[in-house]
Design an enzyme around this catalytic site. Structure first.
Site, PDB file in Angstrom:
ATOM      1  N   ILE A 291       2.213   1.726 -17.439  1.00 46.46           N
ATOM      2  CA  ILE A 291       3.405   0.654 -17.778  1.00 46.46           C
ATOM      3  C   ILE A 291       3.275  -0.313 -18.446  1.00 46.46           C
ATOM      4  CG2 ILE A 291       5.093  -0.551 -16.255  1.00 46.46           C
ATOM      5  CD1 ILE A 291       4.775   1.767 -13.987  1.00 46.46           C
TER       6      ILE A 291
ATOM      7  N   SER B  19      -6.329  -8.317 -16.807  1.00 40.80           N
ATOM      8  CA  SER B  19      -6.548  -7.799 -15.611  1.00 40.80           C
ATOM      9  C   SER B  19      -8.060  -8.008 -15.330  1.00 40.80           C
ATOM     10  CB  SER B  19      -6.167  -6.282 -15.369  1.00 40.80           C
ATOM     11  OG  SER B  19      -7.053  -5.527 -16.165  1.00 40.80           O
TER      12      SER B  19
ATOM     13  N   HIS C 144      14.554  -2.715  -6.252  1.00 38.59           N
ATOM     14  CA  HIS C 144      13.498  -1.741  -6.517  1.00 38.59           C
ATOM     15  C   HIS C 144      14.164  -0.574  -7.314  1.00 38.59           C
ATOM     16  CE1 HIS C 144       9.145  -0.275  -5.262  1.00 38.59           C
ATOM     17  NE2 HIS C 144       9.430   0.100  -6.420  1.00 38.59           N
TER      18      HIS C 144
ATOM     19  N   ARG D 249       4.334  -4.818  -7.582  1.00 38.21           N
ATOM     20  CA  ARG D 249       4.425  -4.884  -6.157  1.00 38.21           C
ATOM     21  C   ARG D 249       4.865  -6.503  -5.925  1.00 38.21           C
ATOM     22  NH1 ARG D 249       4.965  -0.406  -6.898  1.00 38.21           N
ATOM     23  NH2 ARG D 249       3.661   1.573  -6.297  1.00 38.21           N
TER      24      ARG D 249
ATOM     25  N   GLY E  21      -1.934  -0.570 -17.509  1.00 34.47           N
ATOM     26  CA  GLY E  21      -2.051   0.779 -17.392  1.00 34.47           C
ATOM     27  C   GLY E  21      -0.582   1.510 -18.323  1.00 34.47           C
TER      28      GLY E  21
ATOM     29  N   GLU F  86      10.803  -4.089   2.201  1.00 37.07           N
ATOM     30  CA  GLU F  86      11.724  -3.368   1.588  1.00 37.07           C
ATOM     31  C   GLU F  86      12.657  -2.355   2.566  1.00 37.07           C
ATOM     32  OE1 GLU F  86      10.211  -3.301  -3.025  1.00 37.07           O
ATOM     33  OE2 GLU F  86      10.602  -1.396  -2.038  1.00 37.07           O
TER      34      GLU F  86
END
Length: 324
Positions: free
Chosen positions: A157, A176, A285, A237, A155, A266
């Site tokens: 990123i 992917s 993060h 993630r 994508g 988190e």
């Protein structure tokens, strides 16, 4: 239908107190919470404050249907960014709560990914600690030119990460579940199957979304495919990786190291076993945490809040209630 101006706005989970100075909040009845609360405490705080709007900073606090149902006075949710997997949009619609998003930049996560790749490959944290302890260089790091970078997900990123990999002269592989050869070719990568992605990687970096089909997509079998000394980077993630399998691979010495920016839960718990695993770089993060990105987030947030108070169409609506 006219909208009454907002009485109280709560910005949740502003751990680093970044929101107040990122934009002009003047004229808005806003308060900033700098600690994470569990669902019961969060519901109680929102009700006690009489808040009719909340601002979510990414996915720091979950906003499921069970919480939405406890907040009859809530009218507006602004989430930073345009996707939030822990916000129940359908529950908000059912309760008549409007939800808006904000602009965001892909570059901060790309930049952090490469910071982690370089630190992991060249063993920068270990060498820095050794130097401070009075020692000198020990061992050799991995050079990037000619090394194989495997990218799971292309994508915005992942494609940005690929562009920098090309600049370093790396061989790029990509995969992917739904990737096409054309997508891989556009990023300068070779489309391969999942097994090949892991087997040929010197460095594997994850840029997949999290869903039922991708949760635990990197498990013991996939880690066993990786060549001895290979490196794993996860800025996507946390639950994409089976953490017990990862911890075992690190303690077993087959995996050369890992750099992880995303965790579950988190903030990370004090007893999380990854804290004690060898050859790790752990960050809290930080992928989206830059001054420029926070400015995008909170300028967009204020735009949504002022639009509500002025009775004009809400920018970047994410559910039907926001479009009404």
């Amino acid at each position: 239908m006219p909208r009454a101006p907002l009485r109280r706005i709560l910005v949740l989970d502003d751990f680093g107190n970044a929101a107040p100075g990122s934009t002009d909040w003047s004229g808005l009845p806003v308060a900033f919470l700098d600690q994470k609360l569990d669902e019961d405490a969060l519901a109680a705080r929102i009700e006690a404050e009489g808040a009719d709007a909340v601002v979510l900073i990414r996915e720091r606090s979950a906003f499921p249907a069970s919480l939405v149902r406890r907040l009859p006075g809530l009218r507006l949710v602004v989430t930073t960014g345009m996707r939030n997997r822990v916000l129940d949009l359908e529950a908000c619609d059912a309760a008549g709560i409007a939800v808006c998003g904000t602009p965001s930049l892909p570059s901060p996560t790309v930049e952090l990914t490469w910071g982690l790749i370089l630190a992991l490959a060249r063993r920068i944290p270990q060498q820095e600690r050794l130097l401070r302890q009075g020692g000198w260089q020990q061992g050799a790091g991995l050079g990037l030119e000619g090394a194989t970078l495997s990218i799971a997900g292309l994508g915005r990123i992942g494609a940005g990460v690929a562009a920098i990999g090309r600049a370093f002269g790396m061989r790029l592989l990509a995969w992917s579940p739904n990737m096409t050869a054309a997508t891989a070719e556009a990023a300068g990568a070779e489309l391969v199957d999942k097994e090949t992605l892991f087997r040929r990687a010197d460095i594997l970096t994850l840029h997949l979304g999290l869903g039922p089909s991708t949760r635990g997509i990197v498990g013991a079998a996939e880690l066993a495919l990786m060549r001895p000394g290979a490196l794993l980077v996860n800025t996507a993630r946390g639950p994409l990786v089976d953490q017990p399998a990862l911890v075992a691979a690190l303690h077993g010495g087959r995996l050369g190291g890992t750099a992880i920016d995303t965790h579950e839960p988190e903030p990370m718990t004090a007893g999380d076993p990854i804290r004690q695993a060898p050859n790790t770089i752990l960050t809290p993060h930080l992928g989206y945490v830059t001054q420029q990105n926070f400015r995008q987030y909170f300028e967009g947030t204020v735009e949504c809040l002022r639009a509500w108070n002025e009775g004009i169409p809400l920018p970047r609506p994410l559910n039907a209630a926001a479009k009404a």
